[in-house]
Scaffold this motif. Structure first.
Motif, PDB file in Angstrom:
ATOM      1  N   ASN A   1     -24.131 -66.145 -55.737  1.00  0.00           N
ATOM      2  CA  ASN A   1     -25.575 -66.310 -55.565  1.00  0.00           C
ATOM      3  C   ASN A   1     -26.182 -67.379 -56.462  1.00  0.00           C
ATOM      4  O   ASN A   1     -27.061 -68.135 -56.038  1.00  0.00           O
ATOM      5  CB  ASN A   1     -26.286 -64.974 -55.829  1.00  0.00           C
ATOM      6  CG  ASN A   1     -26.008 -63.930 -54.764  1.00  0.00           C
ATOM      7  OD1 ASN A   1     -25.459 -64.236 -53.711  1.00  0.00           O
ATOM      8  ND2 ASN A   1     -26.369 -62.693 -55.032  1.00  0.00           N
ATOM      9  N   LYS A   2     -25.730 -67.459 -57.710  1.00  0.00           N
ATOM     10  CA  LYS A   2     -26.354 -68.388 -58.649  1.00  0.00           C
ATOM     11  C   LYS A   2     -26.115 -69.849 -58.269  1.00  0.00           C
ATOM     12  O   LYS A   2     -26.811 -70.736 -58.768  1.00  0.00           O
ATOM     13  CB  LYS A   2     -25.842 -68.143 -60.067  1.00  0.00           C
ATOM     14  CG  LYS A   2     -24.378 -68.472 -60.286  1.00  0.00           C
ATOM     15  CD  LYS A   2     -23.977 -68.195 -61.726  1.00  0.00           C
ATOM     16  CE  LYS A   2     -22.517 -68.517 -61.985  1.00  0.00           C
ATOM     17  NZ  LYS A   2     -22.126 -68.216 -63.389  1.00  0.00           N
TER      18      LYS A   2
ATOM     19  N   GLY B   1     -32.858 -67.064 -56.030  1.00  0.00           N
ATOM     20  CA  GLY B   1     -33.246 -65.954 -56.883  1.00  0.00           C
ATOM     21  C   GLY B   1     -34.733 -65.664 -56.845  1.00  0.00           C
ATOM     22  O   GLY B   1     -35.163 -64.561 -57.194  1.00  0.00           O
ATOM     23  N   THR B   2     -35.532 -66.642 -56.409  1.00  0.00           N
ATOM     24  CA  THR B   2     -36.978 -66.466 -56.333  1.00  0.00           C
ATOM     25  C   THR B   2     -37.515 -67.040 -55.037  1.00  0.00           C
ATOM     26  O   THR B   2     -36.906 -67.956 -54.442  1.00  0.00           O
ATOM     27  CB  THR B   2     -37.695 -67.161 -57.502  1.00  0.00           C
ATOM     28  OG1 THR B   2     -37.562 -68.583 -57.356  1.00  0.00           O
ATOM     29  CG2 THR B   2     -37.120 -66.733 -58.847  1.00  0.00           C
TER      30      THR B   2
ATOM     31  N   ILE C   1     -27.831 -63.052 -60.322  1.00  0.00           N
ATOM     32  CA  ILE C   1     -28.609 -62.500 -59.197  1.00  0.00           C
ATOM     33  C   ILE C   1     -27.798 -61.405 -58.502  1.00  0.00           C
ATOM     34  O   ILE C   1     -27.646 -61.380 -57.273  1.00  0.00           O
ATOM     35  CB  ILE C   1     -29.031 -63.601 -58.195  1.00  0.00           C
ATOM     36  CG1 ILE C   1     -29.469 -64.876 -58.922  1.00  0.00           C
ATOM     37  CG2 ILE C   1     -30.189 -63.109 -57.319  1.00  0.00           C
ATOM     38  CD1 ILE C   1     -29.777 -66.041 -58.004  1.00  0.00           C
TER      39      ILE C   1
ATOM     40  N   TYR D   1     -30.973 -57.162 -54.685  1.00  0.00           N
ATOM     41  CA  TYR D   1     -30.880 -58.481 -54.063  1.00  0.00           C
ATOM     42  C   TYR D   1     -29.709 -58.595 -53.093  1.00  0.00           C
ATOM     43  O   TYR D   1     -29.665 -59.533 -52.298  1.00  0.00           O
ATOM     44  CB  TYR D   1     -30.785 -59.562 -55.145  1.00  0.00           C
ATOM     45  CG  TYR D   1     -32.140 -59.979 -55.660  1.00  0.00           C
ATOM     46  CD1 TYR D   1     -32.691 -61.211 -55.332  1.00  0.00           C
ATOM     47  CD2 TYR D   1     -32.907 -59.122 -56.439  1.00  0.00           C
ATOM     48  CE1 TYR D   1     -33.947 -61.578 -55.777  1.00  0.00           C
ATOM     49  CE2 TYR D   1     -34.155 -59.476 -56.892  1.00  0.00           C
ATOM     50  CZ  TYR D   1     -34.676 -60.710 -56.559  1.00  0.00           C
ATOM     51  OH  TYR D   1     -35.929 -61.064 -56.998  1.00  0.00           O
TER      52      TYR D   1
ATOM     53  N   GLU E   1     -38.999 -59.603 -55.245  1.00  0.00           N
ATOM     54  CA  GLU E   1     -39.558 -59.858 -56.576  1.00  0.00           C
ATOM     55  C   GLU E   1     -40.610 -58.810 -56.926  1.00  0.00           C
ATOM     56  O   GLU E   1     -40.672 -58.340 -58.072  1.00  0.00           O
ATOM     57  CB  GLU E   1     -40.160 -61.259 -56.629  1.00  0.00           C
ATOM     58  CG  GLU E   1     -39.135 -62.372 -56.639  1.00  0.00           C
ATOM     59  CD  GLU E   1     -39.780 -63.738 -56.805  1.00  0.00           C
ATOM     60  OE1 GLU E   1     -40.074 -64.108 -57.959  1.00  0.00           O
ATOM     61  OE2 GLU E   1     -39.993 -64.421 -55.780  1.00  0.00           O
TER      62      GLU E   1
END
Length: 357
Positions: A79-80, A104-105, A177, A182, A343
């Motif tokens: 994910n990162k 992530g956002t 993440i 998530y 979030e």
């Protein structure tokens, strides 16, 4: 679809790359799996054994160095890496499919979407569970008005894994993440938004239940949709007795469905789409039931034949979009809306508040 197949470069050959993306790309008319990127020698050999004609690269930089030889990049790495790799691919002039979560956002997702729009390139998010058999069946029932006005949507993605498996998906490092919010949460929130539209309020509870676990493994999310529907979403690795996948309650009837779509299990067992006529189907014993006033466990309601699951439809739609013959099946802006909810859920659980969107 006619003409030369579109050449696909796949970054990552772990679970997502080897079990989902590679087989689905290879099974899609109009696409060909050209290159797999992995630095792991064992996975390189696995890719060559499973797809003898595929090229193998050790780094994404090798792939981007010959961007002119490719037509699509699929990002199935941890994910990162999603945002930096998607950014690099778009800047190299390549359309992109990214596994969920795209970022992530929500802000990062919207920045990627803006970059893709600026470059005139497709950016699509692999929300494959929009093509689960149970979701397709429920969506069909709703479109036909079989439940009347929906009041409550309950969705569960539960497992019994009393010991952590480790790896980045269960890492407590925020940069990874990881965690179920998530991971599986990306699926159940996306499905709720597709079915019932925008959300106005979010409440969540996240817990770390298992000894040695570093991030959430038992999470509940409650959504209030703008149209008044309430969604109660459960994702857990600690559920000793699994609940129904869906329980949907309306003004005329309710629908209850147990069991998971069989496509992931088939892909894990090295079965491939297009090799049998019963891909994505399930036995009658697993059909959901529709009715009012009785429990489905005691025979209440009538059985509803489950529509066949269809993960191949996602990449068929991607190929059509790249050829100008259809829309992007999952635009990044839709994934950003789901990230808004995730979030908010993280904030709700942390601060023990209901978050208004």
């Amino acid at each position: 679809m006619t003409g030369t197949p579109l050449r696909v470069g796949l970054i990552g050959y772990g679970l997502a790359g080897s079990v989902f993306h590679a087989p689905l790309v290879a099974a899609t008319e109009g696409l060909t799996l050209d290159t797999v990127v992995t630095s792991n020698p064992e996975r390189q050999e696995q890719a060559r054994a499973e797809f003898p004609d595929v090229r193998v690269a050790g780094t994404p930089e090798e792939l981007f160095g010959r961007a002119g030889e490719l037509d699509l990049i699929v990002i199935a790495s941890p994910n990162k890496t999603h945002v930096p790799l998607a950014t690099a691919a778009l800047k190299a002039g390549l359309p992109v499919v990214v596994d969920k979560p795209v970022a992530g956002t929500a802000a990062e997702a919207r920045e990627l979407a803006a970059l893709a729009e600026e470059r005139g390139l497709l950016l699509s998010v692999f929300q494959n569970r929009r093509w689960d058999n149970d979701f397709l069946t429920l969506r069909d029932l709703l479109e036909k008005g079989e439940l009347g006005d929906v009041w409550r949507f309950e969705s569960r993605f539960e497992r019994w894994r009393p010991r952590p498996k480790g790896g980045w998906r269960e890492s407590g490092d925020p940069a990874e993440i990881g965690g179920l919010l998530y991971d599986l949460g990306s699926h159940v929130v996306d499905q709720a938004l597709v079915l019932f539209g925008p959300v106005t309020e979010v409440y969540a509870e996240t817990d770390i239940r298992r000894p040695g676990a570093e991030t959430d493994d038992d999470t509940f999310i409650a959504l209030t949709h703008a149209n008044g529907v309430r969604s109660h979403l459960h994702v857990s690795a600690t559920t000793a007795q699994l609940g129904p996948r869906f329980r949907v309650l309306g003004s005329q009837a309710g629908f209850v469905k147990y069991g998971l779509d069989p496509q992931e299990a088939a892909l894990r067992a090295d079965e491939r789409p297009g090799t049998s006529a019963d891909w994505g189907t399930e036995p009658e014993s697993l059909w959901g039931r529709l009715g009012a006033g009785e429990s489905p466990v005691t025979g209440g309601g009538r059985p509803v034949p489950t529509l066949a699951g269809d993960y191949p439809a996602y990449y068929a739609a991607v190929a059509a979009a790249l050829n100008g013959a259809g829309p992007n099946p999952v635009p990044a802006v839709e994934a950003a809306a789901a990230l808004d909810v995730l979030e908010a859920a993280r904030r709700s659980a942390r601060d023990k508040v209901t978050v208004t969107l």
